[in-house]
Motif scaffolding. Structure first.
Motif, short mmCIF file in Angstrom:
data_model
loop_
_atom_site.label_atom_id
_atom_site.label_comp_id
_atom_site.label_asym_id
_atom_site.label_seq_id
_atom_site.Cartn_x
_atom_site.Cartn_y
_atom_site.Cartn_z
N ASN A 133 41.01 28.19 39.16
CA ASN A 133 40.09 29.27 38.83
C ASN A 133 38.81 28.80 38.15
OD1 ASN A 133 41.87 31.06 39.93
ND2 ASN A 133 42.66 31.84 37.99
N ASN A 134 38.68 27.51 37.92
CA ASN A 134 37.51 26.96 37.26
C ASN A 134 36.49 26.53 38.31
OD1 ASN A 134 35.67 25.74 35.60
ND2 ASN A 134 36.97 23.99 35.09
N PHE A 135 35.30 27.12 38.28
CA PHE A 135 34.28 26.79 39.28
C PHE A 135 33.32 25.71 38.80
CE2 PHE A 135 35.56 31.17 40.32
CZ PHE A 135 35.90 31.00 41.65
N LYS A 136 33.55 25.16 37.63
CA LYS A 136 32.64 24.13 37.11
C LYS A 136 32.63 22.92 38.04
CE LYS A 136 31.44 21.61 32.90
NZ LYS A 136 30.08 22.19 32.90
N GLY A 137 31.44 22.57 38.51
CA GLY A 137 31.29 21.43 39.40
C GLY A 137 31.58 21.73 40.85
N ILE A 155 43.48 27.91 50.51
CA ILE A 155 42.15 28.45 50.83
C ILE A 155 42.23 29.96 50.70
CG2 ILE A 155 40.35 28.66 52.57
CD1 ILE A 155 41.41 26.05 53.80
N TYR A 156 41.44 30.52 49.79
CA TYR A 156 41.46 31.96 49.56
C TYR A 156 40.44 32.65 50.47
CZ TYR A 156 43.73 30.38 45.25
OH TYR A 156 44.56 29.78 44.35
N ILE A 200 37.81 37.67 44.01
CA ILE A 200 38.31 37.30 45.34
C ILE A 200 38.30 35.79 45.50
CG2 ILE A 200 37.87 37.46 47.82
CD1 ILE A 200 38.91 40.05 46.71
N ALA A 201 37.22 35.13 45.06
CA ALA A 201 37.12 33.68 45.18
C ALA A 201 38.20 32.97 44.37
CB ALA A 201 35.74 33.21 44.73
N ARG A 202 38.71 33.62 43.34
CA ARG A 202 39.79 33.06 42.54
C ARG A 202 41.17 33.32 43.16
NH1 ARG A 202 37.09 34.75 36.75
NH2 ARG A 202 36.27 32.68 36.25
N GLY A 203 41.20 34.06 44.26
CA GLY A 203 42.47 34.34 44.93
C GLY A 203 43.27 35.44 44.29
N GLU A 204 42.61 36.28 43.48
CA GLU A 204 43.35 37.32 42.78
C GLU A 204 43.72 38.49 43.68
OE1 GLU A 204 40.78 38.20 39.50
OE2 GLU A 204 41.08 36.24 38.55
N GLU A 205 42.91 38.77 44.69
CA GLU A 205 43.19 39.84 45.64
C GLU A 205 42.59 39.48 46.99
OE1 GLU A 205 42.89 44.00 44.23
OE2 GLU A 205 42.01 43.15 42.40
N THR A 206 43.05 40.16 48.05
CA THR A 206 42.45 39.96 49.37
C THR A 206 41.27 40.91 49.57
OG1 THR A 206 44.56 39.25 50.31
CG2 THR A 206 42.87 39.94 51.87
N GLU A 207 41.34 42.11 49.01
CA GLU A 207 40.24 43.06 49.14
C GLU A 207 40.09 43.86 47.86
OE1 GLU A 207 38.54 46.63 52.08
OE2 GLU A 207 40.62 45.96 52.27
N ILE A 208 38.85 44.06 47.47
CA ILE A 208 38.54 44.95 46.35
C ILE A 208 37.55 45.99 46.85
CG2 ILE A 208 37.48 45.17 44.07
CD1 ILE A 208 38.41 42.33 43.46
N SER A 209 37.92 47.26 46.75
CA SER A 209 37.02 48.35 47.09
C SER A 209 36.36 48.87 45.82
CB SER A 209 37.79 49.50 47.76
OG SER A 209 38.36 49.08 48.97
N LEU A 210 35.09 49.17 45.93
CA LEU A 210 34.33 49.68 44.79
C LEU A 210 33.67 51.00 45.15
CD1 LEU A 210 32.57 46.39 43.62
CD2 LEU A 210 34.48 47.54 42.51
N PRO A 211 33.94 52.04 44.37
CA PRO A 211 34.97 52.13 43.33
C PRO A 211 36.38 52.16 43.96
CG PRO A 211 33.27 53.82 43.06
CD PRO A 211 33.12 53.26 44.43
N ARG A 212 37.37 51.85 43.18
CA ARG A 212 38.74 51.80 43.70
C ARG A 212 39.16 53.13 44.32
NH1 ARG A 212 41.65 46.65 43.26
NH2 ARG A 212 40.60 45.50 41.61
N ALA A 213 38.82 54.23 43.63
CA ALA A 213 39.21 55.55 44.11
C ALA A 213 38.58 55.84 45.48
CB ALA A 213 38.81 56.62 43.11
N SER A 214 37.37 55.34 45.70
CA SER A 214 36.72 55.54 46.99
C SER A 214 37.44 54.77 48.09
CB SER A 214 35.26 55.11 46.91
OG SER A 214 34.55 55.91 45.99
N GLY A 215 38.02 53.64 47.72
CA GLY A 215 38.83 52.90 48.69
C GLY A 215 40.03 53.70 49.14
N TRP A 216 40.67 54.38 48.20
CA TRP A 216 41.80 55.24 48.56
C TRP A 216 41.34 56.39 49.45
CZ3 TRP A 216 43.01 55.47 42.68
CH2 TRP A 216 43.52 54.23 42.27
N LEU A 217 40.18 56.96 49.13
CA LEU A 217 39.66 58.07 49.92
C LEU A 217 39.36 57.64 51.35
CD1 LEU A 217 38.60 60.99 50.10
CD2 LEU A 217 36.38 60.13 49.29
#
Length: 275
Positions: free
Chosen positions: A3-7, A178-179, A222-239
């Motif tokens: 998760n460290n992007f340094k370098g 590879i994320y 996403i680049a850290r591999g925490e999720e495959t997709e993030i919708s913004l706002p989350r509630a709009s993703g559900w809608l």
């Protein structure tokens, strides 16, 4: 890649303004080397000069519709920094309006910028990531890619295609280190929408506006591999999921969403005129 992007070396397309610039600033403060890509040299130079005191950064003014230029981009990045670790496919193009009111070539250009180029860049990136033993590719999608959107049919199609590509590639590369993922924002308070607000469909403004920094933070997740997709706002993703699964309900809700969006659009226009 941890998760460290340094370098680490991060390539960002559409990096000269809006979300791309916010992403560049965020990765700069995380210690990454930056390769900033956009068409306009002067705007690229401005963000580059801003970030040079913070990190190592180069810029390349180019058209991502040029397949040869895309190959050269990866080569230049590797030559400059020794490795390429993260690709952010952020560049986008939107020719607004109903299909029959647009020129065919403009719609084709949307497909090239929003879908073909990110696919090509991702394919070119994979050998680099295999060599490094990991890394990430993050695609910037849209809520429009999660459900049909009249007045933006081709744009929605390109973002839906990019979303399908992302999920498919993520399955192909599962357990590889590879994320792969995407961020699917609704309206963002940047010039991409606000500079041509009169041409934007009213329904777009029925969803809460995100900031460029919120999108940038999601891209880092996403680049850290925490999720495959993030919708913004989350509630709009559900809608959007509900509206895609139940088209009759989507059509029934459309008048109310247009009315809500129309009122919000007027408020944004009033804000812009006062600023």
């Amino acid at each position: 890649m941890n998760n460290n992007f340094k370098g680490k070396t991060v390539i960002i397309t559409g990096a000269s303004a809006g979300v791309g610039a916010a992403v560049a600033r965020t990765f700069a403060h995380l210690g990454a080397n930056l390769v900033l890509v956009a068409r306009g040299q002067s705007a690229l130079d401005k963000i580059t000069d801003e970030l040079k005191p913070i990190t190592s950064v180069i810029n390349i003014a180019m058209d991502i519709n040029d397949p040869v230029a895309n190959e050269t981009l990866l080569e230049k990045a590797a030559q400059q920094f020794g490795s390429v670790d993260v690709l952010i496919n952020n560049a986008g193009f939107h020719q607004r309006g109903d299909v029959e009111n647009n020129q065919a070539n403009d719609l084709a250009q949307m497909v090239d910028v929003n879908l073909r180029a990110p696919i090509q860049l991702a394919c070119l990136m994979l050998p680099c990531l295999r060599k490094e033993g990991g890394g990430a590719i993050v695609n910037v999608g849209s809520l429009a890619g999660r459900t049909p959107l009249q007045g933006a049919a081709t744009y929605a199609a390109t973002k839906a295609g990019l979303r399908a590509f992302t999920y498919s590639l993520a399955d192909e590369l599962r357990d590889s280190g590879i994320y792969i993922g995407l961020v699917s924002p609704g309206p963002i308070d940047t010039g991409f929408i606000m500079s041509e607000i009169d041409q934007v469909e009213d329904i777009v403004f029925s969803q809460p506006m995100s900031s460029a920094q919120q999108v940038a933070d999601a891209i880092v997740s996403i680049a850290r591999g925490e999720e495959t997709e993030i919708s913004l706002p989350r509630a709009s993703g559900w809608l959007t999921t509900i509206s895609y699964l139940f088209p009759t309900l989507r059509r029934a809700l459309r008048p109310a969403l247009y009315n809500k969006g129309r009122k919000a659009k007027l408020q944004y226009k009033r804000r812009n005129s006062e600023s």
